[in-house]
Design a protein around this motif. Structure first.
Motif, short mmCIF file in Angstrom:
data_model
loop_
_atom_site.label_atom_id
_atom_site.label_comp_id
_atom_site.label_asym_id
_atom_site.label_seq_id
_atom_site.Cartn_x
_atom_site.Cartn_y
_atom_site.Cartn_z
N ALA A 173 0.83 -1.21 0.00
CA ALA A 173 0.00 0.00 0.00
C ALA A 173 0.86 1.26 0.00
CB ALA A 173 -0.93 -0.01 1.22
N CYS A 174 1.92 1.26 0.80
CA CYS A 174 2.74 2.47 0.91
C CYS A 174 3.62 2.69 -0.32
CB CYS A 174 3.58 2.40 2.18
SG CYS A 174 2.57 2.55 3.68
N ALA A 175 4.13 1.60 -0.91
CA ALA A 175 4.85 1.76 -2.17
C ALA A 175 3.92 2.29 -3.26
CB ALA A 175 5.46 0.43 -2.60
N SER A 176 2.67 1.83 -3.24
CA SER A 176 1.68 2.33 -4.20
C SER A 176 1.41 3.82 -3.98
CB SER A 176 0.38 1.53 -4.07
OG SER A 176 0.60 0.16 -4.37
N ALA A 177 1.43 4.26 -2.71
CA ALA A 177 1.26 5.68 -2.42
C ALA A 177 2.44 6.48 -2.98
CB ALA A 177 1.12 5.90 -0.92
N GLY A 178 3.66 5.93 -2.87
CA GLY A 178 4.83 6.59 -3.46
C GLY A 178 4.69 6.73 -4.96
N PHE A 179 4.17 5.69 -5.62
CA PHE A 179 3.91 5.77 -7.05
C PHE A 179 2.81 6.79 -7.35
CE2 PHE A 179 0.68 4.26 -10.11
CZ PHE A 179 1.36 4.52 -11.29
N LEU A 180 1.76 6.80 -6.53
CA LEU A 180 0.62 7.66 -6.79
C LEU A 180 1.00 9.14 -6.75
CD1 LEU A 180 -2.41 7.45 -7.37
CD2 LEU A 180 -2.82 7.52 -4.90
#
Length: 322
Positions: A173-180
């Motif tokens: 989830a947090c890596a996805s937030a970095g991508f987002l």
């Protein structure tokens, strides 16, 4: 430092930084998604975001998730390699599907599925793998679903005494937030197949891992990721009913049709986030509820999605059409 802080901060920072560096690399000039008749974007956009996301998520998730989940993440890495080759040169659809099914089957067996159940689980994971890819067609959409869906997994797993699954889900989830941070409209980078395929695979595989470990019921992942599952599945059934080639790229998903009808990418994604959050909260609430209330929440969610599909079809229907 607490493992939960590591799982939260390190993937987000690494993913954000890796994508920022990749955008300045020669690879970003080689892997470019150019607009075509089936696209929603208007300018060439690098599709290296998935590489950075996985660099942030996979090492931490595999380390903190435990040996069994590490094997699942190894399958995700193998899928990322196949998908990178597809992003770079393009692979035949049968080669891609064979890789998806093989990874799904290995994950199902590793997570304890046996007999006919393993076949059903493998097909379910393979479908999740592909539908996430189908739904990755508008700025911020897939990244937001990954953030919200995997955080729902993390909260449910943490509350069920499954810390490895919770930590792995937090990392994703947090890596996805970095991508987002790079992908929110107007997007400067796309996931590419190298990101969307492993994310869909992991949504399916970790969903089954939680069920197999007793962290949640079988319906929980379906409701947590319902916005993607409903759109992709309803679109597939609609196209099958019209005898359209199911393997051919198109712009027939509900989210695509809304953008083509005049919705901005930002309006679409903010509306989608509200639906994603509502679904995730409903899944968490139903999981903690008694049987009667749980049944009521699931029936209400089913009815709401049915109404939404009908409402969108009505909104999209040309004036005067039957």
């Amino acid at each position: 430092m607490s493992r939960y802080w590591i799982a939260s901060l390190l993937p987000a920072i690494v993913a954000w930084l890796a994508i920022a560096l990749l955008l300045r690399s020669p690879l970003a000039r080689r892997l470019v998604d150019r607009p075509n008749e089936r696209s929603l974007h208007a300018r060439p956009t690098p599709r290296v975001g998935g590489i950075g996301l996985l660099l942030g998520a996979i090492p931490v998730a595999a380390w903190l998730g435990g040996a069994q989940l590490a094997a699942v993440f190894a399958c995700a890495v193998a899928l990322a390699a196949v998908s990178l080759a597809d992003d770079y040169r393009g692979l035949p659809v049968l080669v891609r599907l064979a890789a998806h099914l093989a990874a799904a089957a290995l994950a199902a067996i590793e997570l304890g599925a046996t007999g006919a159940i393993s076949v059903l689980v493998a097909f379910a994971i393979a479908w999740m793998t592909n539908l996430f890819n189908f739904m990755d067609g508008s700025d911020g959409l897939a990244g937001g679903m990954a953030v919200i869906g995997f955080f729902a997994y993390a909260l449910a797993a943490g509350g069920s005494g499954a810390p490895g699954l919770a930590l792995a889900s937090i990392a994703l989830a947090c890596a996805s937030a970095g991508f987002l941070a790079h992908n929110f409209p107007p997007a400067r980078v796309f996931l590419g197949d190298v990101g969307s395929i492993p994310l869909g695979f992991l949504a399916g595989a970790l969903g089954f891992a939680g069920y197999a470990s007793g962290a949640w019921p079988a319906w929980f992942p379906l409701l947590a990721f319902a916005p993607f599952i409903v759109d992709a599945s309803a679109t597939l059934l609609r196209r099958a009913a019209r005898r359209e080639p199911l393997w051919r790229a198109h712009r027939g998903h509900y989210y695509q049709r809304l953008v083509l009808s005049g919705w901005s990418a930002r309006r679409l994604v903010l509306s989608a986030y509200a639906l994603m959050l509502a679904s995730a909260l409903a899944a968490l609430a139903a999981r903690a509820a008694g049987p009667m209330l749980q049944c009521g929440i699931l029936l209400a969610a089913t009815a709401i999605y049915a109404v939404l599909l009908v409402a969108i079809e009505s909104h999209l229907r040309p004036r005067g059409a039957p």
